[in-house]
Design a protein around this motif. Structure first.
Motif, mmCIF file in Angstrom:
data_model
loop_
_atom_site.group_PDB
_atom_site.id
_atom_site.type_symbol
_atom_site.label_atom_id
_atom_site.label_comp_id
_atom_site.label_asym_id
_atom_site.label_seq_id
_atom_site.Cartn_x
_atom_site.Cartn_y
_atom_site.Cartn_z
ATOM 1 N N ARG A 60 -96.278 31.588 -36.541
ATOM 2 C CA ARG A 60 -95.688 30.252 -36.617
ATOM 3 C C ARG A 60 -95.129 29.782 -35.273
ATOM 4 N N VAL A 61 -95.340 30.557 -34.220
ATOM 5 C CA VAL A 61 -94.872 30.175 -32.877
ATOM 6 C C VAL A 61 -95.966 29.388 -32.166
ATOM 7 N N ALA A 62 -95.624 28.189 -31.707
ATOM 8 C CA ALA A 62 -96.566 27.339 -30.983
ATOM 9 C C ALA A 62 -96.017 27.030 -29.598
ATOM 10 N N ALA B 183 -97.707 32.452 -27.994
ATOM 11 C CA ALA B 183 -98.149 31.710 -29.170
ATOM 12 C C ALA B 183 -98.784 32.654 -30.183
ATOM 13 N N GLY C 108 -86.677 26.116 -32.147
ATOM 14 C CA GLY C 108 -87.393 26.444 -30.930
ATOM 15 C C GLY C 108 -86.541 26.384 -29.687
ATOM 16 N N GLU D 82 -91.499 25.149 -40.283
ATOM 17 C CA GLU D 82 -92.951 25.292 -40.331
ATOM 18 C C GLU D 82 -93.485 25.895 -39.041
ATOM 19 N N ARG D 83 -92.937 25.459 -37.921
ATOM 20 C CA ARG D 83 -93.364 25.915 -36.603
ATOM 21 C C ARG D 83 -92.134 26.198 -35.752
ATOM 22 N N TRP E 106 -91.208 26.103 -31.917
ATOM 23 C CA TRP E 106 -91.767 25.519 -30.697
ATOM 24 C C TRP E 106 -91.201 26.179 -29.446
#
Length: 415
Positions: free
Chosen positions: A274-276, A271, A205, A248-249, A251
C-alpha cells in the motif's frame, strides 16, 4: 472530474475580459469561435499561446516515464490552474492533482475534482470545516495535506472537532535553508505521533519538496537533493507503526520538475503494497525555453525530452535608437522571474536573433535584432508557473512552427 462542468466551458461567451480574444469574437461562445477556424493572424498582440503537439508529447512522455519507473504522478495543478488540462493529466494516468492553497482546492471542487493533494498546511478553521463537509458529502472525494509542527496538528484537531469526516495528512520533512517542513527526522517523528493521537486526523504518509534545496544540476546540488531524499525515506521507515490502518495508500511524495529522476532513484525502491511513491511535477506539461529546458532530468539524461509548449507573440512598436526595438509585451504578459524571454523568430522571415535585455510592465527591450516597426516576434519563455497566471484564456495552436498556425482550442484558467 465533472465532465459536464468541463464541457460547459465551450458555452462561455467571449468578451473584453479575455485579453487574448479579438473584439470581432465578442459575443460568440468558445465553441462558435473555434468553429470559424481562426488562425494566429486573427489574434492581436501581446499574446501567449500553447502548442497542441508539444502538450500531447509532454503528456505522453511523462506518463511513460512514470509507468516505467513504477511511481505515481499527482501533477501540481497550480502551474496551469486549467481544469481542462488537469483532466487530460488524469486521463493520462495521474493519480491525483496537487494544489497549493485553499482557493485552488475550491476551484478543483467546483469542477468535481475528487483526488486532491494539498502540498501545504491547511490551518484556516473555516476552510477546514468546509473541507470536512466536502469529504462527508462526497464519499469518493479523497484529500490529503501537510503538517510540519505539533502546533499545526493541534490547530487542525481543534477546528475539526465534531467534524463528520477525518482529514488525511502527511508529515512534511524540510531542510535547513529550505521552505516549510520539520528540520530534522526526529522532529518529524514527534509531529507524526501527535497526528496519530489526534481526533479528526489520519496519518497517511510523508512529504517534502527537494526543489527548494538546489537551483542547478551541478554535482553539489544533486548530492544535496539526494541526501535530503534519503532522510525522507528514513522518516518513512520510522513511521510504519504510526500510519493509519484504514489508509488506502501510504504516500511518499516529493519530486518537482527539476529533480524527479533523483526522487525515483532514492525513493522508488520503497514502493510496494500500500506504499506509493508519488511525484508532483507540474511544469513538465508546458515545459519552457529557459530554466526547465536546462535542468529537466530528461534533458540531462540525454533521452527524449519535453518540448516547450508556451510561446509569446509580440509586435515591434518602436525603434527609437539604432539596435533597439521595443515590443508590446512586458511583465504583465510574460514570465521574467527565472530568465527573460528568448527571441526566436520574426514571423514570415525566420530566425530573428538579438536579445531581450529588460522588461517593463508592458514593453520588452529587444537589442541587436534586424526588425522593423510592425513585425511580430515569437519569443520563448522561462518558468511556465508565472505565465499561465497572466492569461485567463490561452489560445492553443495546432503548431507554433506552422506558416499560418490554426487556433484549435481555448484553455480557461482560474487564478
Amino acid at each position: 472530474m465533472d465532465r459536464g462542468r468541463l464541457a460547459a466551458l465551450a458555452d462561455e461567451r467571449l468578451d473584453w475580459r479575455f485579453k487574448a480574444v479579438p473584439a470581432g469574437a465578442w459575443g460568440s461562445t468558445v465553441a462558435e469561435y473555434l468553429a470559424g477556424a481562426p488562425t494566429l493572424d486573427d489574434l492581436g498582440t501581446p499574446l501567449v499561446t500553447l502548442d497542441a503537439g508539444a502538450v500531447d508529447h509532454n503528456l505522453a512522455t511523462m506518463a511513460e516515464y512514470c509507468a516505467k519507473a513504477g511511481v505515481g504522478l499527482a501533477p501540481h495543478g497550480k502551474t496551469t490552474m486549467a481544469p481542462v488540462l488537469w483532466q487530460r493529466q488524469l486521463a493520462a494516468g495521474a493519480v491525483a492533482i496537487t494544489l497549493a492553497n485553499l482557493p485552488q482546492v475550491r476551484v478543483g471542487r467546483a469542477f468535481g475534482l475528487r483526488r486532491i493533494h494539498l502540498a501545504n498546511a491547511l490551518l484556516d478553521p473555516a476552510g477546514l470545516r468546509w473541507l470536512a463537509g466536502e469529504l462527508a458529502a462526497d464519499p469518493e472525494f479523497r484529500f490529503s495535506c501537510w503538517v510540519d509542527s505539533v502546533r499545526s496538528v493541534e490547530l487542525m484537531a481543534e477546528a475539526l472537532r465534531g467534524a463528520p469526516a477525518p482529514v488525511d495528512v502527511c508529515v512534511e520533512l524540510g531542510a535547513a535553508g529550505g521552505r516549510t517542513g520539520c528540520r530534522t527526522v526526529e522532529e518529524a517523528v514527534g509531529v507524526a505521533r501527535a497526528v496519530a493521537a489526534a481526533d479528526g486526523l489520519r496519518l497517511v504518509g510523508v512529504s517534502g519538496y527537494e526543489g527548494a534545496l538546489a537551483h542547478d544540476a551541478s554535482a553539489g546540488s544533486l548530492a544535496a537533493v539526494a541526501g535530503y531524499l534519503r532522510e525522507l525515506g528514513r522518516l518513512h521507515g520510522l513511521l510504519a507503526e504510526l500510519y493509519h490502518p484504514a489508509a488506502e495508500r501510504i504516500w511518499i511524495t516529493a519530486g518537482g520538475s527539476a529533480y524527479f529522476d533523483t526522487v525515483v532513484e532514492e525513493l522508488g525502491p520503497l514502493a510496494g503494497g500500500r506504499v506509493a511513491v508519488v511525484l508532483r511535477s507540474g511544469a513538465y506539461l508546458a515545459h519552457d525555453d529557459g530554466f526547465y529546458r536546462g535542468i529537466s532530468p530528461l534533458a540531462r539524461g540525454g533521452g527524449q525530452g519535453f518540448r516547450s509548449a508556451l510561446h509569446g507573440w509580440l509586435r515591434v512598436v518602436s525603434r527609437p535608437e539604432s539596435g533597439l526595438a521595443l515590443l508590446d509585451g512586458g511583465k504583465r504578459d510574460l514570465s521574467f522571474d527565472e530568465g527573460l524571454p528568448e527571441p526566436q523568430l520574426r514571423r514570415g522571415h525566420g530566425p530573428v536573433g538579438g536579445e531581450i535585455t529588460a522588461l517593463n510592465d508592458q514593453h520588452a527591450f529587444l537589442r541587436g535584432a534586424q526588425v522593423q516597426v510592425g513585425d511580430v516576434v515569437r519569443v520563448g519563455l522561462s518558468h511556465p508557473c508565472t505565465v499561465f497566471d497572466k492569461w485567463s484564456l490561452l489560445p492553443v495552436l495546432d503548431s507554433a512552427d506552422a506558416e499560418v498556425p490554426r487556433v484549435v482550442d481555448l484553455v480557461r484558467t482560474y487564478f
